[in-house]
Design a protein around this motif. Structure first.
Motif, short mmCIF file in Angstrom:
data_model
loop_
_atom_site.label_atom_id
_atom_site.label_comp_id
_atom_site.label_asym_id
_atom_site.label_seq_id
_atom_site.Cartn_x
_atom_site.Cartn_y
_atom_site.Cartn_z
N UNK A 667 41.50 47.33 40.61
CA UNK A 667 40.78 46.30 41.37
C UNK A 667 39.93 45.47 40.41
N UNK A 668 39.56 44.29 40.88
CA UNK A 668 38.72 43.40 40.08
C UNK A 668 37.25 43.54 40.40
N UNK A 669 36.93 43.87 41.65
CA UNK A 669 35.53 43.79 42.08
C UNK A 669 35.17 44.83 43.15
N UNK A 670 35.81 46.00 43.12
CA UNK A 670 35.46 47.10 44.03
C UNK A 670 34.89 48.23 43.20
N UNK A 671 33.67 48.63 43.52
CA UNK A 671 32.96 49.65 42.77
C UNK A 671 32.62 50.82 43.69
#
Length: 702
Positions: A667-671
């Motif tokens: 993913x690029x922006x899931x933390x």
């Protein structure tokens, strides 16, 4: 001696949906379980109030079971004495009850099902009503239990401000899913850095008063529908060892469900608040001990030194009391002392420490996230005896609900949305998230929401976080795997020369001599004094130690001291079969696939737990304990408050679910910012580590 007949069952009002005659028999049953004497019997001492208040609520399942029990004792009474049960003298009623109970024990096929054991269930409910209740029952006075020390005025903090769906912004910089230990800390850090944050919590707002004093629905007791639980419409699927499955109700007892408190602050709202740092070796378990067969054991992608600054921040921003010269501080290197001195002695620290010294061990006060002195405008601990699993009567117990989350909101950069369950992270095929789908519940009305954000932080706990990611189609094959909690061991003395009182917070003293030391295999674990048992828990113990019911049991409750002993948290070696997945066919009330839990204990964890059990026996023996019983638990829980590892960090996507900064692989922006990230869970309660990791994730987010 007061005439016991004044507490008898002859003149009782019906408890709907039971009729008057059924209620009279039930009253006689409760008074046979707890006979009246100079104190009320089971019916007037708690049974009548409990059933009137809750037989049409969380005890609705009990109606057919109670009816079956009534029919059974009436039939037995007619067969044995030619009379209905309620019309028999007390001695004959006790004889009937014992006879029917014995027959039930011999014939019941599955004692896990209440329908198979109605008499046993009535006895259980009568004791729970008398010694637990949902209001102050007679058993509290009988045993000397006071929920709040005399002279202490209870405090109800102001509610934490939260917004309605109509006040939400069109888009946020970050949505944080879950306002618990990790989510609260992450939201505070992001808001302090100027990010526009929406913190989403699935629970409704609770007052502190709602989360204490109820020993039947409390988080730790988990005897019935837990107040801080998911409630109806939120099942889970339990996978058993043979591969079969069982659907667990969200409004049932929490033990098999794997319940973590669902409230603002998550588990920190009602936790026991032990606040340990992991030791340096905990970050290198595979390198230190090797990897046993069928284990997913690995090292953390960074060492203790990387997390130490965030441990320090978590301790000071939360508020931790401890002895800065003790092993609790020196075994884990630190740059700064605890913010507050250790909590006062509850009367047991000295004898436990002296016994440890005679064994050649070190013992120290336990670090707690509880104010030992007034701090941040809130009071110091007053020593209430129901700290473990309950909210604090004076708001002295520290969690994200009264520290990090209010600070986040005070920045003006964080909105809190309560009573809202996120069911999907919305994203494109490249793994770029653009927001969430959620359901908000208010006054019985459900509304579906789509909320946009530039980044998503999932901090819903080690069972709900992988569930949400898997239901959203995010992450690799490691999402949900590596699930583990802790192994455990303990020892309890039937008699001891020192006695325990109803004084909180429950624990007082610990030894770290068998955490990566003392010959302990697989990292060992911390050993600490037994928590204060509530009267309802002691009553259950009395059934095994004295008698199932009656005069003997009541005398045992009056005269027996509180159990004295020790417990431990033991490092669990994760098993390759333990995991959280999603059920293919079972869905919750919002149509979201539910969590499917499978736990399998690794033999290495059992080896460590057995070693620690022997040390527990040594300590209690040195205390002078007699009639010592002990046990070890190898782990393999399907879920619980110490769960971790289900989205573990690592540099290699082939062996981990998230990168070392907490970003979900692919993913690029899931933390992720909760204990799901922990590759291993240490030999301590992991709460402080989860908060330190969450601070680090938020601090490193681009």
């Amino acid at each position: 001696m007061v005439d016991a007949r004044r507490h008898g069952p002859k003149a009782v009002e019906a408890v709907p949906p039971l009729g008057r005659t059924e209620t009279q028999t039930l009253a006689a049953l409760f008074d046979t379980v707890v006979p009246p004497d100079d104190a009320p019997g089971g019916w007037h001492g708690g049974g009548a109030a409990l059933l009137r208040e809750h037989l049409n609520g969380f005890l609705d399942w009990a109606v057919p079971v109670l009816s079956a029990a009534i029919e059974a004792v009436d039939q037995a009474a007619r067969d044995m004495f030619g009379s209905t049960f309620a019309d028999l003298p007390a001695l004959e009623r006790a004889h009937v009850l014992a006879n029917v109970l014995q027959g039930e024990e011999l014939s019941a096929v599955d004692h896990a099902e209440r329908a198979d054991r109605p008499i046993d269930t009535v006895i259980e409910l009568a004791l729970q009503a008398y010694y637990g209740g949902t209001r102050e029952p007679a058993g509290w006075q009988l045993t000397g239990f006071r929920p709040v020390p005399e002279g202490v005025e209870e405090i109800e903090p102001d509610p934490v401000p939260h917004v309605r769906p109509g006040a939400l912004e069109p888009e946020y910089d970050v949505i944080v899913v879950g306002a618990g230990a990790g989510g609260g800390m992450a939201a505070a850090e992001l808001a302090a850095r100027g990010r526009r944050v929406l913190l989403v919590e699935r629970s409704r707002p609770f007052s502190n008063a709602e989360l204490r004093g109820n020993h039947l629905q409390g988080k730790r007791q988990q005897l019935h529908d837990v107040i801080a639980g998911p409630g109806r419409g939120s099942p889970r699927v339990l996978e058993l060892a043979d591969g079969s499955t069982r659907v667990l109700r969200g409004d049932g007892p929490g033990t098999d469900y794997g319940l973590v408190a669902m409230a603002l602050g998550g588990g920190t709202r009602v936790w026991q608040a032990m606040s340990w740092r992991f030791l340096p070796q905990d970050f290198a378990m595979a390198s230190t001990y090797g990897v046993p067969d069928r284990s997913t054991l690995v090292d953390w992608p960074f060492g203790y030194d990387e997390l130490e600054p965030y441990y320090e921040r978590a301790e000071w921003e939360l508020g931790v009391s401890g002895d800065s010269a003790s092993a609790a501080a020196t075994r884990a290197p630190r740059r700064r002392a605890f913010p507050m001195p250790a909590l006062r002695d509850n009367g047991l620290r000295a004898p436990y420490t002296e016994a440890a010294t005679r064994l050649g061990w070190n013992a120290c006060p336990i670090p707690f996230a509880i104010n030992s002195v007034p701090r941040a405008g809130r009071a110091a601990c007053v020593g209430c005896p129901q700290c473990v699993g309950h909210a604090c009567p004076v708001d002295a117990k520290n969690g994200t609900h009264n520290t990090a989350i209010p600070r986040a909101i005070e920045t003006g950069n964080c909105d809190l949305l309560m009573s809202t369950q996120v069911t999907e992270v919305l994203h494109d095929q490249r793994g770029h998230a653009r927001g969430v789908r959620a359901f908000h519940v208010a006054d019985g009305t459900v509304s579906e929401l789509t909320i946009r954000a530039r980044s998503i932080v999932v901090a819903a706990g080690a069972m709900e976080t992988p569930r949400l990611l898997l239901a959203s189609g995010l992450g690799n094959d490691w999402v949900g795997r590596n699930h583990h909690t802790h192994a455990a061991a303990g020892a309890v003395a039937a008699e001891a020369p020192v006695s325990k009182e109803y004084v909180g917070p429950g624990h007082c003293v610990a030894t770290l001599d068998f955490v990566h030391a003392g010959g302990a295999p697989w990292g060992g674990g911390v050993i600490f004094d037994l928590p204060t048992m509530l009267p309802v828990e002691t009553a259950a113990m009395g059934r095994a130690s004295a008698a199932s019911f009656g005069v003997v049991h009541k005398r045992w409750m009056r005269e027996s001291p509180l159990p004295l002993g020790v417990l431990s948290m033991v490092q669990e070696i994760p098993h390759e079969l333990s995991r959280v997945s999603v059920a293919p066919t079972v869905r919750d009330r919002f149509g979201m696939p539910v969590a499917r839990l499978r736990g399998c204990a690794h033999e290495a964890s059992g080896e460590a737990a057995e070693f620690i059990r022997e040390r527990c026996v040594d300590w209690v023996t040195e205390l002078g304990g007699q009639g010592i019983s002990s046990d070890s638990y190898p782990g393999g829980s399907r879920g619980g408050e110490h769960s971790g590892g289900t989205v573990r960090m690592g540099a290699d996507p082939a062996r981990s679910a998230a990168d070392p900064q907490g970003r979900l692989h692919g993913t690029a922006n899931v933390f992720v910012a909760d204990a799901s990230l922990h590759p291993t869970n240490g030999g301590f309660n992991p709460g402080l580590t989860a908060m330190a990791c969450a601070l680090r994730v938020a601090a490193l987010m681009p």
